[in-house]
Design an enzyme around this catalytic site. Sequence first.
Site: not given
Lengths: 156, 99
Positions: A38, A44, A47-48, A52
């Site tokens: 990723h 980077i 987003g999850v 969190e």
Amino acid sequence: MQLDYFRLIDRVVALDLEARTIVVEAHVPEKHTIFEGHFPGFPIMPGVLLTESMAQSSGWLILGVLKFERMPFLAIIKEAKMRGFVSPGQVLTLEAKLEHEGSGFAVTKVKGRVGKDLKCSAELTFGLSPFPDPAFRVHMDAVANQIGFPLQAIAP
Amino acid sequence: MSSTFDQIANIIAETCDIPRDTIKPESHAIDDLGIDSLDFLDIAFAIDKAFGIKMPLEKWTQEVNDGKATTEQYFVLKNLADRIDELVAAKNAGTGTGS
């Protein structure tokens, strides 16, 4: 951040129980297998994981406000916005504010920045439950000490 | 100024995407409208904000679980509106919300 342990907060910078706000820091690791996928050549933070991070920041705030009598469990994510890339090695500063403490639930608004740049934001709702296991409560105390949570601020 | 019921019904319609005209004073939030506990968190937040109160959901749930109250007393919307009016009155009288 200890991504393998899903511990995304490194340090509590400030906790203001009167204003019901918290500021925490999270150091994104320079290397991790997550960044290999990723993304290849363009690592980077997913987003999850930013979400969190916002949830864990809010969780520590709620724990402080409730004096560790209840454990917040993430229930609803609203208006989650990933506003910019967060890269390995950067320091994410998260600011959460308790918007509402209801009966059995709490709502926060939280923002994450790298330097002055706003990178993510969300409104989060948590269900509040008694700790389901005493060992869990002991573990949270230990983590609180590790991240510099000001336990004296919630002492009776 | 809209009634307490109308305000609740509007909140439910918006929060749960339920057609407003299907929400009646006699509607049971759970049995008739199919609102689950997660959606009810959203609704409770919106109601708390709109009326400046803290609905004592945990106390109500405990009363139902203990057999001291029925779900109809709290979750039929005309009754919920009455409970909210009581909480607002208590707040205005400075006697708290009974949470």
